[in-house]
Design a protein around this motif. Structure first.
Motif, PDB file in Angstrom:
ATOM      1  N   UNK A  90       0.827  -1.210   0.000  1.00  0.00           N
ATOM      2  CA  UNK A  90       0.000   0.000   0.000  1.00  0.00           C
ATOM      3  C   UNK A  90       0.856   1.252   0.000  1.00  0.00           C
ATOM      4  N   UNK A  91       2.078   1.122   0.440  1.00  0.00           N
ATOM      5  CA  UNK A  91       2.934   2.319   0.520  1.00  0.00           C
ATOM      6  C   UNK A  91       4.397   1.895   0.489  1.00  0.00           C
ATOM      7  N   UNK A  92       5.249   2.897   0.392  1.00  0.00           N
ATOM      8  CA  UNK A  92       6.656   2.608   0.146  1.00  0.00           C
ATOM      9  C   UNK A  92       7.354   1.957   1.356  1.00  0.00           C
ATOM     10  N   UNK A  93       6.852   2.208   2.570  1.00  0.00           N
ATOM     11  CA  UNK A  93       7.473   1.567   3.738  1.00  0.00           C
ATOM     12  C   UNK A  93       7.268   0.047   3.654  1.00  0.00           C
ATOM     13  N   UNK A  94       6.054  -0.330   3.245  1.00  0.00           N
ATOM     14  CA  UNK A  94       5.795  -1.769   3.111  1.00  0.00           C
ATOM     15  C   UNK A  94       6.704  -2.377   2.048  1.00  0.00           C
ATOM     16  N   UNK A  95       6.921  -1.618   0.988  1.00  0.00           N
ATOM     17  CA  UNK A  95       7.790  -2.108  -0.089  1.00  0.00           C
ATOM     18  C   UNK A  95       9.187  -2.383   0.429  1.00  0.00           C
ATOM     19  N   UNK A  96       9.691  -1.456   1.217  1.00  0.00           N
ATOM     20  CA  UNK A  96      11.041  -1.610   1.739  1.00  0.00           C
ATOM     21  C   UNK A  96      11.144  -2.917   2.530  1.00  0.00           C
ATOM     22  N   UNK A  97      10.118  -3.183   3.374  1.00  0.00           N
ATOM     23  CA  UNK A  97      10.139  -4.424   4.155  1.00  0.00           C
ATOM     24  C   UNK A  97      10.120  -5.649   3.253  1.00  0.00           C
ATOM     25  N   UNK A  98       9.274  -5.583   2.210  1.00  0.00           N
ATOM     26  CA  UNK A  98       9.176  -6.730   1.305  1.00  0.00           C
ATOM     27  C   UNK A  98      10.516  -6.959   0.596  1.00  0.00           C
ATOM     28  N   UNK A  99      11.126  -5.880   0.119  1.00  0.00           N
ATOM     29  CA  UNK A  99      12.399  -6.034  -0.598  1.00  0.00           C
ATOM     30  C   UNK A  99      13.488  -6.577   0.327  1.00  0.00           C
ATOM     31  N   UNK A 100      13.466  -6.124   1.580  1.00  0.00           N
ATOM     32  CA  UNK A 100      14.435  -6.624   2.562  1.00  0.00           C
ATOM     33  C   UNK A 100      14.246  -8.116   2.797  1.00  0.00           C
ATOM     34  N   UNK A 101      12.962  -8.529   2.943  1.00  0.00           N
ATOM     35  CA  UNK A 101      12.681  -9.955   3.140  1.00  0.00           C
ATOM     36  C   UNK A 101      13.248 -10.754   1.975  1.00  0.00           C
ATOM     37  N   UNK A 102      12.998 -10.260   0.761  1.00  0.00           N
ATOM     38  CA  UNK A 102      13.489 -10.936  -0.438  1.00  0.00           C
ATOM     39  C   UNK A 102      15.000 -11.050  -0.425  1.00  0.00           C
ATOM     40  N   UNK A 103      15.678  -9.949  -0.117  1.00  0.00           N
ATOM     41  CA  UNK A 103      17.146  -9.935  -0.122  1.00  0.00           C
ATOM     42  C   UNK A 103      17.711 -10.898   0.898  1.00  0.00           C
ATOM     43  N   UNK A 104      17.134 -10.888   2.115  1.00  0.00           N
ATOM     44  CA  UNK A 104      17.745 -11.764   3.114  1.00  0.00           C
ATOM     45  C   UNK A 104      17.443 -13.225   2.832  1.00  0.00           C
ATOM     46  N   UNK A 105      16.282 -13.503   2.218  1.00  0.00           N
ATOM     47  CA  UNK A 105      15.979 -14.906   1.886  1.00  0.00           C
ATOM     48  C   UNK A 105      16.967 -15.424   0.859  1.00  0.00           C
ATOM     49  N   UNK A 106      17.467 -14.538   0.036  1.00  0.00           N
ATOM     50  CA  UNK A 106      18.386 -14.944  -1.020  1.00  0.00           C
ATOM     51  C   UNK A 106      19.676 -15.510  -0.443  1.00  0.00           C
ATOM     52  N   UNK A 107      20.051 -14.931   0.689  1.00  0.00           N
ATOM     53  CA  UNK A 107      21.320 -15.319   1.295  1.00  0.00           C
ATOM     54  C   UNK A 107      21.231 -16.663   2.008  1.00  0.00           C
ATOM     55  N   UNK A 108      20.017 -17.025   2.465  1.00  0.00           N
ATOM     56  CA  UNK A 108      19.882 -18.232   3.279  1.00  0.00           C
ATOM     57  C   UNK A 108      20.177 -19.490   2.455  1.00  0.00           C
ATOM     58  N   UNK A 109      20.937 -20.392   3.069  1.00  0.00           N
ATOM     59  CA  UNK A 109      21.168 -21.678   2.414  1.00  0.00           C
ATOM     60  C   UNK A 109      22.330 -21.660   1.431  1.00  0.00           C
ATOM     61  N   UNK A 110      23.038 -20.546   1.319  1.00  0.00           N
ATOM     62  CA  UNK A 110      24.194 -20.587   0.419  1.00  0.00           C
ATOM     63  C   UNK A 110      25.456 -20.295   1.233  1.00  0.00           C
ATOM     64  N   UNK A 111      26.531 -21.012   0.925  1.00  0.00           N
ATOM     65  CA  UNK A 111      27.766 -20.822   1.697  1.00  0.00           C
ATOM     66  C   UNK A 111      28.380 -19.479   1.391  1.00  0.00           C
ATOM     67  N   UNK A 112      28.306 -19.107   0.133  1.00  0.00           N
ATOM     68  CA  UNK A 112      28.914 -17.840  -0.264  1.00  0.00           C
ATOM     69  C   UNK A 112      27.867 -17.016  -1.015  1.00  0.00           C
ATOM     70  N   UNK A 113      27.379 -16.005  -0.310  1.00  0.00           N
ATOM     71  CA  UNK A 113      26.259 -15.225  -0.838  1.00  0.00           C
ATOM     72  C   UNK A 113      26.608 -14.567  -2.179  1.00  0.00           C
ATOM     73  N   UNK A 114      27.826 -14.031  -2.255  1.00  0.00           N
ATOM     74  CA  UNK A 114      28.187 -13.339  -3.498  1.00  0.00           C
ATOM     75  C   UNK A 114      28.239 -14.291  -4.679  1.00  0.00           C
ATOM     76  N   UNK A 115      28.828 -15.465  -4.409  1.00  0.00           N
ATOM     77  CA  UNK A 115      28.897 -16.455  -5.493  1.00  0.00           C
ATOM     78  C   UNK A 115      27.511 -16.891  -5.909  1.00  0.00           C
ATOM     79  N   UNK A 116      26.674 -17.132  -4.896  1.00  0.00           N
ATOM     80  CA  UNK A 116      25.319 -17.601  -5.181  1.00  0.00           C
ATOM     81  C   UNK A 116      24.574 -16.555  -6.014  1.00  0.00           C
ATOM     82  N   UNK A 117      24.672 -15.294  -5.608  1.00  0.00           N
ATOM     83  CA  UNK A 117      23.865 -14.303  -6.323  1.00  0.00           C
ATOM     84  C   UNK A 117      24.419 -14.023  -7.713  1.00  0.00           C
ATOM     85  N   UNK A 118      25.719 -14.322  -7.917  1.00  0.00           N
ATOM     86  CA  UNK A 118      26.211 -14.095  -9.277  1.00  0.00           C
ATOM     87  C   UNK A 118      25.762 -15.210 -10.220  1.00  0.00           C
TER      88      UNK A 118
END
Ligand code: ADP
Length: 356
Positions: A196-224
């Motif tokens: 509904x607003x940009x604050x909610x968006x920020x939370x959603x994007x943060x959730x997405x970003x941190x979920x990306x890191x979970x389960x990978x030994x090397x976050x940078x390698x995984x995201x590349x």
């Protein structure tokens, strides 16, 4: 109210004309990052010549002279900031409120600034956040004549599997792409977070970003090695005539386009490399088929292109950021990215010829 509506329609016609400029082809913006501290201390030199950067040109230096030039719709020097870059993408972003499907993606070697351009940093936000910020601002300005529902999904494609970055970690359901009869493609079960607003968006994007890191030994390698995809879905209801439109905007941070040295690649990494190649070459194949006005566009050859199907081709609008490094040590990857981007820029979109 009617006057306000007419006013808005006039503004939108103007915007439409600006975006029309973009219609008919895939726009390509080239962005070069600065030399990193490590490159400076290693005495790497810059091989990009921005002196020819007028009207979207860029040169590759050979000693003191320019060896080869490339032309794009825009060229950003390392001094151009996130605001400069977003300002040029903005008309295309806004057209999603008028019912267009849009796709913006960042392509390039790992470490060239794809994530910086799309995600940005907290103090220096990128295209994703700025896009949603602007969509909310305009939705509010138009609120007497339109209501907009905006929702977002965040997902990752890794080894040809779709992972929902907004789903609780415990869910491990297999996600597949489906198409509603005559409708848009979608992924049943994927979380669509209504924002509904940009604050909610920020939370959603943060959730997405941190979920990306979970389960990978090397976050940078995984995201590349994975494609990170943000999908913004807009339902617009015109309060004057009751008309309702649905449209979709994809914002994609692609896996690194570098070729891996053969000796380096074995086992799991070989599989990853093949899958990255498969999806990036599938993207290239879709783009070539569009360019040739082929009757068959091979969207289904990879999850990436299948997901993007509604927003890449037909009368949708597409923008690619080709990200490059200025350093001499990256020259061969830089040239290969610039060559790919040149091919993409030649592509004319338009209604796909019907199969007979
Ligand atoms: P990629 O996603 O292509 O692997 P990143 O976005 O992670 O690359 O960028 C690599 C590094 O370069 C990061 O530290 C990032 O902050 C920095 N960087 C990239 N582009 C710029 C830029 N235009 N200005 C300043 N720093 C940048």
């Amino acid at each position: 109210l009617k006057m306000k509506y007419n006013d808005e329609q006039a503004k939108r016609r103007k915007l439409f004309n600006e975006v029309q400029e973009a219609k008919g082809n895939i726009r390509v913006f080239c962005r070069c990052r600065p030399l990193s501290k490590a490159e400076v201390s290693d005495r790497c030199s810059t091989v990009i010549d921005f002196d020819v950067a007028k009207d979207g040109e860029l040169g590759i230096l050979n000693g003191s002279s320019t060896k080869k030039t490339f032309k794009f719709d825009r060229v950003y020097t390392p001094r151009d900031d996130q605001g400069d870059v977003y300002a040029d993408a903005s008309p295309m972003v806004i057209s999603v409120l008028d019912g267009y499907n849009v796709c913006i993606f960042a392509y390039g070697q790992t470490g060239t600034g794809k994530t910086f351009t799309m995600e940005g940093t907290k103090g220096n936000r990128g295209v994703n956040y700025r896009t949603l910020e602007e969509l909310f601002k305009i939705a509010k300005e138009r609120n007497e004549t339109f209501t907009y529902d905006i929702s977002v999904s965040v997902l990752e494609v890794y080894n040809e599997q779709i992972r929902d970055l907004l789903a609780p970690l415990t869910t491990s359901k297999k996600l597949e792409i489906k198409q509603a009869p005559e409708g848009l493609h979608h992924v049943p079960g994927l979380v669509e977070a209504k924002v509904e607003n940009i604050e909610e968006v920020w939370n959603v994007l943060q959730t997405g970003s941190s979920a990306r890191a979970v389960g990978s030994n090397n976050v940078n390698e995984h995201s590349s090695r994975s494609h990170c995809m943000l999908c913004i879905m807009v339902t617009a209801k015109n309060l004057i005539d009751g008309e309702c439109t649905k449209s979709k905007l994809w914002l994609v941070d692609l896996a690194g386009s570098e070729r891996l040295a053969k000796t380096d690649v074995q086992g799991e990494r070989l599989k990853e490399a093949q899958n990255i190649n498969r999806s990036l070459s599938a993207l290239g194949d879709v783009i070539s088929a569009l360019a040739n006005r082929s009757s068959h566009i091979p969207y289904r050859n990879s999850k990436l292109t299948h997901l993007l199907q509604d927003s890449l081709g037909g009368d949708s609008k597409a923008l690619m950021f080709v990200q490059i490094s200025p350093s001499d040590k990256d020259l061969s990857e830089t040239i290969s990215s610039l060559n790919f981007a040149t091919r993409v820029r030649g592509v004319e979109l338009g209604p796909v010829r019907k199969q007979v």
